[in-house]
Design a protein around this motif. Sequence first.
Motif, PDB file in Angstrom:
ATOM      1  N   GLN A  43      95.656  41.876  11.471  1.00 42.50           N
ATOM      2  CA  GLN A  43      95.852  41.103  10.543  1.00 42.50           C
ATOM      3  C   GLN A  43      96.912  39.999  10.653  1.00 42.50           C
ATOM      4  O   GLN A  43      97.732  40.027  11.725  1.00 42.50           O
ATOM      5  CB  GLN A  43      96.049  41.827   9.282  1.00 42.50           C
ATOM      6  CG  GLN A  43      97.496  42.467   9.176  1.00 42.50           C
ATOM      7  CD  GLN A  43      97.818  43.241   8.013  1.00 42.50           C
ATOM      8  OE1 GLN A  43      97.625  42.892   6.821  1.00 42.50           O
ATOM      9  NE2 GLN A  43      98.646  44.419   7.944  1.00 42.50           N
ATOM     10  N   GLN A  44      96.942  38.900   9.809  1.00 44.36           N
ATOM     11  CA  GLN A  44      97.835  37.788   9.867  1.00 44.36           C
ATOM     12  C   GLN A  44      99.254  38.488   9.797  1.00 44.36           C
ATOM     13  O   GLN A  44      99.433  39.459   9.091  1.00 44.36           O
ATOM     14  CB  GLN A  44      97.406  36.552   9.056  1.00 44.36           C
ATOM     15  CG  GLN A  44      96.256  36.138   9.661  1.00 44.36           C
ATOM     16  CD  GLN A  44      96.498  35.304  10.886  1.00 44.36           C
ATOM     17  OE1 GLN A  44      97.331  34.803  11.359  1.00 44.36           O
ATOM     18  NE2 GLN A  44      95.389  35.925  11.921  1.00 44.36           N
ATOM     19  N   PRO A  45     100.478  37.618  10.150  1.00 45.73           N
ATOM     20  CA  PRO A  45     101.659  38.069   9.888  1.00 45.73           C
ATOM     21  C   PRO A  45     101.992  38.373   8.287  1.00 45.73           C
ATOM     22  O   PRO A  45     101.340  37.273   7.443  1.00 45.73           O
ATOM     23  CB  PRO A  45     102.519  36.951  10.314  1.00 45.73           C
ATOM     24  CG  PRO A  45     101.684  35.870  10.808  1.00 45.73           C
ATOM     25  CD  PRO A  45     100.198  36.380  10.909  1.00 45.73           C
ATOM     26  N   LEU A  46     102.897  39.291   7.916  1.00 43.02           N
ATOM     27  CA  LEU A  46     103.046  39.433   6.708  1.00 43.02           C
ATOM     28  C   LEU A  46     104.156  38.475   6.108  1.00 43.02           C
ATOM     29  O   LEU A  46     104.454  38.357   4.705  1.00 43.02           O
ATOM     30  CB  LEU A  46     103.315  40.886   6.290  1.00 43.02           C
ATOM     31  CG  LEU A  46     102.604  41.846   6.925  1.00 43.02           C
ATOM     32  CD1 LEU A  46     102.677  43.408   6.918  1.00 43.02           C
ATOM     33  CD2 LEU A  46     101.109  41.734   5.951  1.00 43.02           C
ATOM     34  N   TYR A  47     105.181  38.038   7.128  1.00 37.65           N
ATOM     35  CA  TYR A  47     106.144  37.280   6.667  1.00 37.65           C
ATOM     36  C   TYR A  47     106.291  36.033   7.596  1.00 37.65           C
ATOM     37  O   TYR A  47     105.459  36.116   8.633  1.00 37.65           O
ATOM     38  CB  TYR A  47     107.468  38.123   6.824  1.00 37.65           C
ATOM     39  CG  TYR A  47     107.583  39.078   5.928  1.00 37.65           C
ATOM     40  CD1 TYR A  47     108.527  39.013   4.748  1.00 37.65           C
ATOM     41  CD2 TYR A  47     107.298  40.386   6.011  1.00 37.65           C
ATOM     42  CE1 TYR A  47     108.575  39.784   3.654  1.00 37.65           C
ATOM     43  CE2 TYR A  47     107.373  41.477   5.088  1.00 37.65           C
ATOM     44  CZ  TYR A  47     108.102  41.118   3.716  1.00 37.65           C
ATOM     45  OH  TYR A  47     108.149  42.130   3.108  1.00 37.65           O
ATOM     46  N   GLY A  48     106.992  35.072   7.163  1.00 38.92           N
ATOM     47  CA  GLY A  48     107.260  33.785   7.812  1.00 38.92           C
ATOM     48  C   GLY A  48     107.768  34.101   9.343  1.00 38.92           C
ATOM     49  O   GLY A  48     108.762  34.899   9.229  1.00 38.92           O
ATOM     50  N   GLU A  49     107.494  33.210  10.184  1.00 37.61           N
ATOM     51  CA  GLU A  49     108.092  33.447  11.745  1.00 37.61           C
ATOM     52  C   GLU A  49     109.566  33.431  11.598  1.00 37.61           C
ATOM     53  O   GLU A  49     110.442  34.053  12.324  1.00 37.61           O
ATOM     54  CB  GLU A  49     107.620  32.506  12.599  1.00 37.61           C
ATOM     55  CG  GLU A  49     107.792  32.692  14.077  1.00 37.61           C
ATOM     56  CD  GLU A  49     107.351  31.810  15.104  1.00 37.61           C
ATOM     57  OE1 GLU A  49     107.524  31.421  16.048  1.00 37.61           O
ATOM     58  OE2 GLU A  49     106.246  30.972  14.627  1.00 37.61           O
TER      59      GLU A  49
END
Length: 302
Positions: A180-186
């Motif tokens: 899945q895509q990241p859950l938090y910003g980089e």
Amino acid sequence: MNASAYRAGHVAVIGRPNVGKSTLVNALVGAKISITSARPQTTRHRLLGIATFPEGQLVLVDTPGLHRDQGKSTATAMHRWMNRAARGALEGVDAAMLVVRAGHWDEADAFAYDVLRGAGLPVVLVVNQVDRVKDKAALLPYLAQVSEGREFAAVHPVSALKRKGLEALVKDVLALLPGQQPLYGEDEITDKSQRFLAGEMVREQLMRQLGEELPYATTVEIERFETDGALLRIGAVIWVERDGQKAIVIGKGGERLREIGARARQQMEKLFGSKVFLQTWVRVREGWSDDEAALRAFGYHD
């Protein structure tokens, strides 16, 4: 990296007290978000450390050390709260890292493993502090002994302090997480506010400098956190349980309190990237560590 190959999820970092869980979280995140000291149970709060890599994101749940319930007759409200926080870390996570100290395995480690397996989680065994093992040949029989009769998704000897062995660990833990895509910003590294982290930086210095004298009798409340241009103005109250403890924290002529404040301020400036003006006071609240209402007032929420 193909977006469909990206993995992200929550990983509980579990183990008995004082095995280096917070040091490991800091090393993986690449910033000091979780305080450390040589004293067991330095970590009191559940804290998320967000470690982002090109191939995935680990949302690390750092917790107080997991230990058996002592029962209400002997355990303080603080100890019961920390155990609830540690067990609560297992809710909604995808995998777990069981952190142990190289060359050591006892009933407390076995208990932590049983809790994780009972929760149905894949467990990666992280054998920390291998840099302290003089006879490296002894590690193989130790690892074989610990692994016998237990199911680990992977086993990784590491040194969190020296950041050794972490790349392979990250790879194997990411493999256990959903695509899945990241859950938090980089650029995010924790779910906690700067205000919370400021209090922890003061408490770290209390644990480091007064751990032998006042191991668990202190807590910190941030009364003021204001931005004044490029300057952060922070007011921290150190709470103790007795007048004698207040005198210990302040020290002769206020010297110890100044040292605690100076070192905490340096850590804050490094983490926040700005100048900090820190004021500290010491106040007494009798029996706060065994008072549920006091704990809630000081930010210890389930």
